[in-house]
Design a protein around this motif. Sequence first.
Motif, PDB file in Angstrom:
ATOM      1  N   UNK A 119      33.051  34.589  32.188  1.00  8.99           N
ATOM      2  CA  UNK A 119      32.153  35.042  33.247  1.00  8.99           C
ATOM      3  C   UNK A 119      32.024  36.556  33.207  1.00  8.99           C
ATOM      4  N   UNK A 120      30.801  37.020  33.397  1.00  2.00           N
ATOM      5  CA  UNK A 120      30.541  38.459  33.444  1.00  2.00           C
ATOM      6  C   UNK A 120      30.516  38.915  34.900  1.00  2.00           C
ATOM      7  N   UNK A 121      31.361  39.877  35.243  1.00  2.00           N
ATOM      8  CA  UNK A 121      31.455  40.379  36.625  1.00  2.00           C
ATOM      9  C   UNK A 121      30.715  41.698  36.827  1.00  2.00           C
ATOM     10  N   UNK A 122      29.975  42.163  35.805  1.00  4.70           N
ATOM     11  CA  UNK A 122      29.356  43.490  35.878  1.00  4.70           C
ATOM     12  C   UNK A 122      28.475  43.644  37.112  1.00  4.70           C
ATOM     13  N   UNK A 123      27.779  42.570  37.500  1.00  4.01           N
ATOM     14  CA  UNK A 123      26.829  42.651  38.605  1.00  4.01           C
ATOM     15  C   UNK A 123      27.506  42.634  39.982  1.00  4.01           C
ATOM     16  N   UNK A 124      28.837  42.373  40.055  1.00  5.21           N
ATOM     17  CA  UNK A 124      29.497  42.334  41.353  1.00  5.21           C
ATOM     18  C   UNK A 124      30.851  43.029  41.343  1.00  5.21           C
ATOM     19  N   UNK A 125      31.874  42.370  40.832  1.00  6.86           N
ATOM     20  CA  UNK A 125      33.220  42.903  41.020  1.00  6.86           C
ATOM     21  C   UNK A 125      33.452  44.189  40.238  1.00  6.86           C
ATOM     22  N   UNK A 126      32.792  44.335  39.084  1.00  7.75           N
ATOM     23  CA  UNK A 126      33.010  45.547  38.282  1.00  7.75           C
ATOM     24  C   UNK A 126      32.596  46.784  39.057  1.00  7.75           C
ATOM     25  N   UNK A 127      31.405  46.762  39.646  1.00 12.05           N
ATOM     26  CA  UNK A 127      30.982  47.978  40.370  1.00 12.05           C
ATOM     27  C   UNK A 127      31.629  48.062  41.748  1.00 12.05           C
ATOM     28  N   UNK A 128      32.056  46.920  42.314  1.00  7.68           N
ATOM     29  CA  UNK A 128      32.844  47.003  43.543  1.00  7.68           C
ATOM     30  C   UNK A 128      34.163  47.726  43.256  1.00  7.68           C
ATOM     31  N   UNK A 129      34.728  47.454  42.093  1.00 11.66           N
ATOM     32  CA  UNK A 129      36.044  48.006  41.753  1.00 11.66           C
ATOM     33  C   UNK A 129      35.977  49.440  41.256  1.00 11.66           C
TER      34      UNK A 129
END
Length: 616
Positions: A1-11
């Motif tokens: 799963x790619x998290x770039x659109x949510x958790x990556x930028x949240x983090x």
Amino acid sequence: MDTTFRDAHQSLLATRVRTHDLLKISPFVSHNFNTLYSLENWGGATFDVALRFLHECPWERLESMRKLIPNIPFQMLLRGANGVGYTSYPDNAVYKFCELSVKAGMDIFRVFDSLNYLPNLVLGIDAVGNAGGVVEAAISYSGDISDPSKKKYTLDYYMKLADELVKAGIHVLCIKDMAGLLKPRAAKLLISRLRERYPDLPIHVHTHDTSGAGVASMLECAYAGADAVDVAVDSMSGMTSQPSMGAVVASLMGHELDTGMNLNDVSQYSAFWEQTRTLYAPFECAVTMKSGNADVYQNEIPGGQYTNLQFQAFSLGLGDQFEAVKKAYREANLLLGDLIKVTPSSKVVGDLAQFMVQNKLSAADVEAGAENLSFPKSVIEFVQGYLGEPYGGFSEPLRTKMLKGLPTVKGRPGATMAPLDFAAIKSKLSEEHGPRITEYDVLSYAMYPKVTEDFLFFRNKYGPVDKLDTRIFLTGPKVGEEFEVQIEKGKTLHIKTLAMAEDLNVNGEREVFFELNGQLRSVMVRDQEAVKDLHVHPKVTPGVKGQVGAPMPGSVVDIRVKVGDEVKKGSPLVVLSAMKMEMVVQSPCDGVVSTVDVTKDMKLEGDDLVLTIDPK
């Protein structure tokens, strides 16, 4: 799963990435990454940050992405009975939220509870199932099962919880390692045991790369039988984000678990985010974090909380004390009984940690003086039981001292809450904001009443600012600059900034001159920085009994007393809010309120005079 659109930028970027930039890269993702298990692009902190700081509708974000990416399953993060908020909600709010999420384009729901409290988890599971979504139930991981000295969160604890979730009828089991504590050896141990017990159950593993061991842990999970792992594209990976997509793809090339993804596609995807990330420099986690740091195994700060905690610290004037905040976070966690820490329980720990640093309190000071301290609202609501019950119970006698006689909640909080009247909410919002109110606005209000009200006022006054380019949105245009804004298909505004008046008017506004499609216009704009200099609020005088000062910088959201009211020691006086943290200012003594020196929505600095009490 790619998290770039949510958790990556949240983090990494305090959740500040705008829909405008997500949509730019969406067609490329759709064409080149259609073999992903899913794309995580919604939920978590993105919902309220979109409304609160980006002035855009999260539901419109989801619908817009669905149009551009029709061929990859979407995944969101649902906080179980807490929806996408920081508290418990009536059951019908969670059910309706899931129903509308599916309608707007959501497929897979990662359902978790911030305390692994089973009744809250089951409520979320049922709500997603009723809505027709894919139920991916998550066990939040804490501790270290490879360390025999750690006795609270053991392998047996996780296996029993997995058994209960499977009984609840889930589709996918997730291990949610929200702080990056799952070491490679522990990963192998946990996933192997789960795979052995449930050979046909899809297993999905989530981690953060805060320590730098994330890629190694995810590879061990893959080898041990996990079906999907979370990664972020290279330029948005590492540190408090997820492990690198490129690193995992490359490591598995030629292996029986080869992902089949093209490294050139990953590189092009990464190049887009490398450039786009520069626009969000003010929100970078790199302000205090230049590399991975294994101290996460001690402080256990979740990756998605780290940058938000950092910005909260800056807003409270604690920016240069962030190391002290991290140390206090560990102490606060142990004070509260060593909690599972993920939103909203992680916010409770973070709020207590910042409170301790702000007031120069050690853990021993908190234990000794709890009866006389005005704790943040989130901490009080936690010990009352509004998030559910932590594994192992509440920390006593600290809980009793903090409560000061306040009522407590037994069992699942949402079970005793009256259902929300959605028709009444829609009627209220339509009266205040016009007839354009949708069922999505109603659910935004159900999750975040004040934040949604502010968003609707802003939208009515300023229009669709989400259409602006990110640099223009964040910093404003330079004098003489020309730019275009496409407000809808076939309708583009051409704007040129001409000049700005030097003088402020009595309302703290400046006149700004510009051209709109070649026509000269001007508008009065409030200068927020200059207005601060116009207002000098009195400070508390040290040593004067009865003067009550603001314990932190923030806005006044509620005033509970008026002049002449009798108050007891500990009575609530005023509620302050700063960066999602609310604090109830309590009376330091018995007496009568003689002055109230603040008004609703007033912005205060630390030690600004709030009110005065004549002591008895």
